[in-house]
Design an enzyme around this catalytic site. Structure first.
Site, mmCIF file in Angstrom:
data_model
loop_
_atom_site.group_PDB
_atom_site.id
_atom_site.type_symbol
_atom_site.label_atom_id
_atom_site.label_comp_id
_atom_site.label_asym_id
_atom_site.label_seq_id
_atom_site.Cartn_x
_atom_site.Cartn_y
_atom_site.Cartn_z
ATOM 1 C CB THR A 192 -0.985 0.090 1.196
ATOM 2 O OG1 THR A 192 -1.474 1.430 1.265
ATOM 3 C CG2 THR A 192 -0.383 -0.255 2.530
ATOM 4 C CB ILE A 193 0.750 4.450 -1.878
ATOM 5 C CG1 ILE A 193 -0.707 4.878 -1.706
ATOM 6 C CG2 ILE A 193 0.978 3.848 -3.250
ATOM 7 C CD1 ILE A 193 -1.075 6.117 -2.514
ATOM 8 C CG ASP A 194 -2.794 4.480 2.016
ATOM 9 O OD1 ASP A 194 -2.513 5.374 1.195
ATOM 10 O OD2 ASP A 194 -3.880 3.871 2.009
ATOM 11 C CG MET A 230 -4.556 9.379 -2.265
ATOM 12 S SD MET A 230 -4.514 7.921 -3.328
ATOM 13 C CE MET A 230 -5.937 8.222 -4.351
ATOM 14 N NE ARG A 248 -4.437 30.502 -7.693
ATOM 15 C CZ ARG A 248 -5.045 31.637 -7.342
ATOM 16 N NH1 ARG A 248 -5.674 31.727 -6.186
ATOM 17 N NH2 ARG A 248 -5.004 32.692 -8.139
HETATM 18 O O1 F6P Z 1 -5.156 2.711 0.042
HETATM 19 C C1 F6P Z 1 -4.587 3.355 -1.033
HETATM 20 C C2 F6P Z 1 -5.427 4.510 -1.446
HETATM 21 O O2 F6P Z 1 -4.722 5.072 -2.500
HETATM 22 C C3 F6P Z 1 -5.765 5.535 -0.344
HETATM 23 O O3 F6P Z 1 -4.692 6.366 -0.052
HETATM 24 C C4 F6P Z 1 -6.971 6.217 -0.931
HETATM 25 O O4 F6P Z 1 -7.813 6.753 0.062
HETATM 26 C C5 F6P Z 1 -7.659 5.097 -1.630
HETATM 27 O O5 F6P Z 1 -6.689 4.136 -1.943
HETATM 28 C C6 F6P Z 1 -8.405 5.503 -2.872
HETATM 29 O O6 F6P Z 1 -8.842 4.376 -3.511
HETATM 30 P P1 F6P Z 1 -9.762 4.310 -4.820
HETATM 31 O O7 F6P Z 1 -9.813 5.666 -5.424
HETATM 32 O O8 F6P Z 1 -9.094 3.295 -5.668
HETATM 33 O O9 F6P Z 1 -11.091 3.865 -4.332
#
Ligand code: F6P
Length: 371
Positions: free
Chosen positions: A150-152, A194, A289
């Site tokens: 996960t990028i998170d 995100m 902005r």
């Molecule tokens: O969990 C990864 C992630 O990119 C989060 O940071 C983000 O909230 C979510 O997925 C968005 O997911 P999607 O737009 O694919 O529903």
């Protein structure tokens, strides 16, 4: 050539949830490690949909992953087998009466499909949702090894997930670009990133990219404090400010900004940056902005760091199967890769510890968290 300690003939790989740079590197490492042990490897299309909805795929729901098929993919973003965040087999969405969507448990059917295709073990690559599903399938008797993605960076029991470094590197590049334009126009620029309910991307990118304010879910913010920080900077001659906002940040006593609620209860976060930008403009009287990075963070070529972790995770998942390990997740525990029980990895989200040295560094340097 390594020989298998267990009698495996065929394994499958599934990638689930939001994509992250490095997924293809995991696939390549796992496929080569498995083929070198004499095993066959299949990729399940779009999470588990290839097994649950095979009729919707012209090529079939399972893709045979050969050496040729995984050639030249290490550096590619996305996943060659596809992914979905709408294919939870435990709560599978189907059409109900009068255009409603209802959720049904298709996990037993899924396990039967694995048996039908004589798949001995599954490598499930995904985030917290995918690891939860993997654990439930493991409890029902499926041989599963999880790979955290996960990028998170919000998965427990692994120091880092792949995708995070690539997302942060891109965010830092964006911050560098925003600095020059913010400074030229004496503006506030708010950048939303995100990260869901964890502030890792905002914190690490904000610190590395010299943000003046970082708002993260772990610290509810007070915009009066942020406005004061902007004024303090002005007094010292810095007429611009850069504010990084995590999508999951929330005001003191307020709630996270939700765009919509998906079937299955998951929230789609977003809109926090807009609120912060509007209110800050009002509070400071400064032109403000907004830049929302959104899905740009999920794309692109994985960094060297992410490629390496992804390759190590893919190979380690195959080694785990070869050793007969089940119901576990591969995890990074520098300098090595280890295995942890899937159960433990799905207990809670890994959020930013407020006493971590990264937080202390940011505070020591005078970065505001809006508290
Ligand atoms: O969990 C990864 C992630 O990119 C989060 O940071 C983000 O909230 C979510 O997925 C968005 O997911 P999607 O737009 O694919 O529903």
């Amino acid at each position: 050539m390594p020989t298998s300690e267990v009698n495996i003939k065929r394994i499958a790989i599934s990638t689930g949830g939001g994509d992250a740079p490095g997924l293809n590197a995991v696939i390549r490492a796992a496929v080569l490690s498995a083929i070198n042990r004499g095993w066959e490897v299949y990729g399940i299309r779009d999470g588990y949909n290839g097994l649950l909805m095979p009729e919707q795929y012209v090529e079939g729901g399972l893709i045979r992953l050969t050496r040729e098929r995984v050639r030249g993919i290490t550096h590619l973003g996305g996943t060659i087998i596809g992914t979905t965040n709408r294919g939870n087999p435990l709560k599978y969405p189907i059409k109900g009466p009068e255009d409603t969507i209802i959720e049904i448990d298709r996990s037993d059917e899924l396990i039967r499909a694995f048996r039908l295709h004589q798949i001995d073990a599954l490598i499930s690559v995904g985030g917290d949702g995918s690891m939860y599903i993997a654990n439930e399938l493991a409890k029902k008797g499926l041989w599963v090894v999880g790979v955290p993605k996960t990028i998170d960076n919000d998965l427990e029991k692994t120091v880092i997930t792949f995708g995070f470094d690539t997302a942060c590197s891109f965010t830092v590049e964006c911050l560098d670009r925003l600095h020059t334009t913010a400074a030229s126009h004496n503006r506030i620029i708010v950048m939303e990133v995100m990260g869901r309910y964890a502030g890792w991307i905002a914190l690490e990118s904000g610190l590395a990219g010299s943000a003046d304010v970082i708002l993260i879910p772990e610290i509810p913010y007070d915009l009066d404090k942020v406005a004061q920080k902007v004024r303090d900077r002005e007094e010292r001659g810095s007429l611009f400010s850069i504010v990084v906002v995590a999508e999951g940040a929330k005001p003191k006593g307020g709630a996270v900004s939700v765009i919509s609620r998906e079937t299955g209860g998951a929230e789609r976060l977003g809109g926090c940056g807009e609120k912060v930008a509007e209110e800050l403009q009002e509070l400071t009287g400064k032109e403000t902005r907004l830049v929302v990075l959104g899905h740009l963070l999920r794309g692109g070529s994985p960094t060297r760091f992410d490629r390496l972790i992804a390759l190590r995770f893919g190979a380690a998942a195959v080694r785990a199967i070869a050793e007969g390990q089940k119901g576990i997740m591969v995890a990074l525990d520098p300098p090595t890769v280890k295995y942890v029980p899937l159960e433990a990895a799905t207990k809670r989200l890994k959020t930013v510890p407020l006493n971590s040295d990264i937080m202390l560094t940011a505070r020591d340097m005078g970065i505001s968290f809006g508290d």
